[in-house]
Write an enzyme that holds these catalytic residues in place. Structure first.
Site, short mmCIF file in Angstrom:
data_model
loop_
_atom_site.label_atom_id
_atom_site.label_comp_id
_atom_site.label_asym_id
_atom_site.label_seq_id
_atom_site.Cartn_x
_atom_site.Cartn_y
_atom_site.Cartn_z
N TYR A 1 -14.86 -11.88 0.61
CA TYR A 1 -15.64 -10.72 0.14
C TYR A 1 -16.91 -11.16 -0.62
O TYR A 1 -17.98 -10.59 -0.47
CB TYR A 1 -14.79 -9.81 -0.75
CG TYR A 1 -13.80 -8.99 0.04
CD1 TYR A 1 -14.21 -7.94 0.84
CD2 TYR A 1 -12.44 -9.28 0.00
CE1 TYR A 1 -13.30 -7.19 1.58
CE2 TYR A 1 -11.52 -8.54 0.73
CZ TYR A 1 -11.96 -7.50 1.52
OH TYR A 1 -11.07 -6.77 2.25
N ARG B 1 0.82 -1.21 0.00
CA ARG B 1 0.00 0.00 0.00
C ARG B 1 0.85 1.26 0.00
O ARG B 1 0.48 2.27 0.58
CB ARG B 1 -0.96 0.03 1.19
CG ARG B 1 -1.87 -1.18 1.29
CD ARG B 1 -2.86 -1.21 0.13
NE ARG B 1 -3.92 -2.15 0.42
CZ ARG B 1 -5.17 -1.79 0.71
NH1 ARG B 1 -5.52 -0.55 0.71
NH2 ARG B 1 -6.08 -2.70 0.94
N ARG C 1 -3.58 6.14 -0.52
CA ARG C 1 -4.08 6.86 0.64
C ARG C 1 -3.15 7.79 1.41
O ARG C 1 -3.56 8.87 1.82
CB ARG C 1 -4.68 5.83 1.60
CG ARG C 1 -5.59 4.86 0.87
CD ARG C 1 -6.04 3.76 1.75
NE ARG C 1 -4.95 2.90 2.20
CZ ARG C 1 -5.09 1.91 3.05
NH1 ARG C 1 -6.28 1.67 3.58
NH2 ARG C 1 -4.08 1.15 3.39
N ASP D 1 -6.64 -3.25 -7.51
CA ASP D 1 -7.21 -3.77 -6.27
C ASP D 1 -7.50 -5.24 -6.47
O ASP D 1 -7.67 -5.70 -7.61
CB ASP D 1 -8.49 -3.03 -5.88
CG ASP D 1 -8.89 -3.36 -4.44
OD1 ASP D 1 -8.33 -2.76 -3.52
OD2 ASP D 1 -9.71 -4.27 -4.25
N ARG E 1 -6.69 11.48 -7.74
CA ARG E 1 -7.91 10.70 -7.61
C ARG E 1 -9.17 11.54 -7.43
O ARG E 1 -10.28 11.00 -7.42
CB ARG E 1 -7.76 9.73 -6.42
CG ARG E 1 -7.07 8.41 -6.72
CD ARG E 1 -7.97 7.44 -7.49
NE ARG E 1 -9.33 7.46 -7.00
CZ ARG E 1 -9.75 6.87 -5.89
NH1 ARG E 1 -8.93 6.16 -5.17
NH2 ARG E 1 -11.00 6.96 -5.52
O1 1CP Z 1 0.43 0.50 -3.22
C1 1CP Z 1 -0.51 -0.31 -3.19
O2 1CP Z 1 -0.38 -1.41 -2.62
C2 1CP Z 1 -1.79 0.11 -3.81
C3 1CP Z 1 -2.50 -0.94 -4.60
C4 1CP Z 1 -3.51 -1.76 -3.80
C5 1CP Z 1 -3.35 -3.07 -3.33
C6 1CP Z 1 -2.11 -3.93 -3.38
C7 1CP Z 1 -4.83 -1.35 -3.49
C8 1CP Z 1 -5.42 -0.04 -3.79
N1 1CP Z 1 -5.48 -2.41 -2.91
C9 1CP Z 1 -4.60 -3.47 -2.80
C10 1CP Z 1 -4.86 -4.80 -2.29
C11 1CP Z 1 -6.02 -5.05 -1.42
N2 1CP Z 1 -7.30 -4.58 -1.53
C12 1CP Z 1 -6.00 -5.96 -0.34
C13 1CP Z 1 -4.79 -6.76 0.06
C14 1CP Z 1 -3.81 -5.89 0.77
C15 1CP Z 1 -4.04 -5.69 2.22
O3 1CP Z 1 -4.23 -6.69 2.94
O4 1CP Z 1 -3.94 -4.54 2.67
C16 1CP Z 1 -7.26 -6.00 0.24
C17 1CP Z 1 -7.70 -6.81 1.41
C18 1CP Z 1 -8.09 -5.12 -0.53
C19 1CP Z 1 -9.50 -4.84 -0.32
C20 1CP Z 1 -9.71 -3.40 -0.10
N3 1CP Z 1 -9.71 -2.46 -1.10
C21 1CP Z 1 -9.84 -2.72 1.12
C22 1CP Z 1 -9.83 -3.37 2.50
C23 1CP Z 1 -11.21 -3.36 3.09
C24 1CP Z 1 -11.35 -4.34 4.21
O5 1CP Z 1 -11.96 -5.41 3.98
O6 1CP Z 1 -10.85 -4.06 5.31
C25 1CP Z 1 -9.97 -1.35 0.85
C26 1CP Z 1 -10.18 -0.22 1.82
C27 1CP Z 1 -9.86 -1.20 -0.58
C28 1CP Z 1 -9.87 0.06 -1.35
C29 1CP Z 1 -8.54 0.47 -1.86
N4 1CP Z 1 -7.70 -0.32 -2.62
C30 1CP Z 1 -6.57 0.41 -2.94
C31 1CP Z 1 -6.72 1.71 -2.37
C32 1CP Z 1 -5.72 2.82 -2.51
C33 1CP Z 1 -7.94 1.73 -1.68
C34 1CP Z 1 -8.52 2.89 -0.89
C35 1CP Z 1 -9.62 3.51 -1.64
C36 1CP Z 1 -9.30 4.83 -2.25
O7 1CP Z 1 -8.18 5.35 -2.24
O8 1CP Z 1 -10.29 5.41 -2.78
#
Ligand code: 1CP
Length: 369
Positions: A174, A50, A54, A99, A63
């Protein structure tokens, strides 16, 4: 069993004829890929899960007004967002901006990523009839990924690009729950109560995940990470019987490419050995198990990735350095290589980006050989 056809990727018609293996060549000798292969390194490589998104003001800016899933389908934005943390922090690898639910959206599932919530599925997958909605993923479903990876690899040069996917268990959670879940009640109810349906669900997800990773590798990604973020909710016996076959299928499907395969989950102290056995070259470790102990649990022949507690970055710099030193000292058990420095989970959204930049410089300096 490895998919031998994977060893000779065929370029997708209409896309660049550049050979992906050649595109990857520039990054071949990077510290990151050398560490994944457990070869000698000039310094311990660093990247952060990540790292894009964010926590970065420049991310929030690009974004503005663009929905999360829409941003994943725009190669220009994907390229910019993926490069932002590389420019800013000087990390040793880029992680492709996307994602874990993108391949599910790409096969037509009605899902969205809700700000402040995460992935939400309109009609959860709970019956055998629902499985029909999980059709195979074709490269054409995600042409924007092939395009964005190509743009990125050209721009990144010697910096490797990590592709990724969600693992079958975490995706299933999910899909079955309909959104984020703390206890995974419905998911486990299916796993224990309808093992045949569960196995078929995970098998379909394994095929989708493997196809999704292949697209990224064939377009030029140098390594792949399988995120099984929530699998730490399982006991080893259940993991082995009900999840490992599907994750192994994913790793086997991409084995022929020879790119490092990283396997990560949270709260997986009791599963580390099995996660290595599933087919990983590199096992990701969260902050709960020191790397020397993780090395003992995973066994020889695998690199480790981790494992600074992401919350440590909120402490003063002297404390961050002391905790980073602890990680590096424990990684000494690996014998001088085979360690990729990372956090034990993703960067927390309110992290000061400068603390990350300083940490990268510190790890590089402390491990320069
Ligand atoms: O640098 C990076 O890693 C960004 C790319 C990335 C990755 C590798 C994003 C962007 N998502 C992910 C993987 C991801 N998505 C995982 C595995 C990583 C981890 O365990 O942290 C998981 C579980 C998700 C699902 C997901 N997508 C969540 C978690 C929700 C929960 O169940 O707790 C969330 C909040 C997202 C949204 C998301 N994905 C990525 C971003 C930057 C965001 C935030 C939304 C936004 O910026 O609008």
């Amino acid at each position: 069993m490895s998919d031998t056809s994977a060893a000779t990727p065929v370029p997708t018609p209409g896309t660049s004829t550049r050979q992906p293996a050649a595109a990857r060549g520039a990054a071949h000798d990077s510290a990151f890929l050398r560490a994944c292969r457990r070869e000698a390194v000039p310094h311990t490589p660093v990247w952060f899960m990540r790292q894009a998104g964010r926590s970065l003001p420049e991310y929030l800016k690009v974004r503005e007004g663009v929905a999360m899933l829409d941003s994943c389908m725009r190669p220009d934005l994907v390229k910019e967002i993926t490069l932002q943390p590389v420019r800013r922090h000087g990390v040793d690898a880029a992680i492709y901006f996307s994602d874990i639910v993108v391949p599910l959206k790409a096969i037509g599932l009605d899902l969205d990523i809700k700000p402040g919530v995460g992935p939400v599925v309109a009609d959860p997958i709970r019956t055998r009839a629902d499985l029909e909605r999980l059709r195979p993923l074709e490269p054409d479903d995600v042409r924007y990924i092939t395009e964005a990876v190509g743009l990125l690899v050209d721009e990144l040069g010697a910096t490797p690009l990590i592709g990724f996917a969600g693992a079958p268990f975490t995706l299933a959670s999910y899909l079955v729950e309909g959104g984020p879940s703390k206890n995974h009640e419905r998911t486990k109810a299916m796993m224990y109560g309808e093992p045949g349906l569960w196995a078929d669900l995970l098998d379909r997800l394994a095929d989708i995940t493997a196809a999704f990773l292949k697209v990224q590798i064939e377009a030029g990604a140098s390594a792949v990470q399988l995120f099984d973020s929530w699998v730490g909710a399982l006991a080893p016996r259940d993991y082995r019987a009900s999840v490992m076959p599907a994750s192994r299928k994913v790793f086997d499907a991409v084995a022929g490419y020879g790119v490092p395969r990283i396997h990560f989950g949270v709260g997986t102290g009791e599963l580390l050995g099995l996660m290595g056995e599933a087919g990983a070259d590199v096992v990701g470790v969260d902050w709960r198990v020191p790397l020397d102990e993780a090395h003992r649990r995973v066994g020889p022949g695998k690199a480790l990735q981790g494992n600074l507690d992401p919350a440590v970055l909120f402490a003063p710099e002297s404390a961050v350095r002391a905790k980073a030193d602890e990680v590096l000292a424990a990684a000494g058990a690996l014998g001088g290589t085979g360690h990729v420095f990372n956090l034990g989970h993703g960067v927390l959204p309110t992290t000061d980006p400068d603390a990350l930049t300083r940490l990268v410089a510190y790890v590089h300096e402390a491990t320069a050989r």
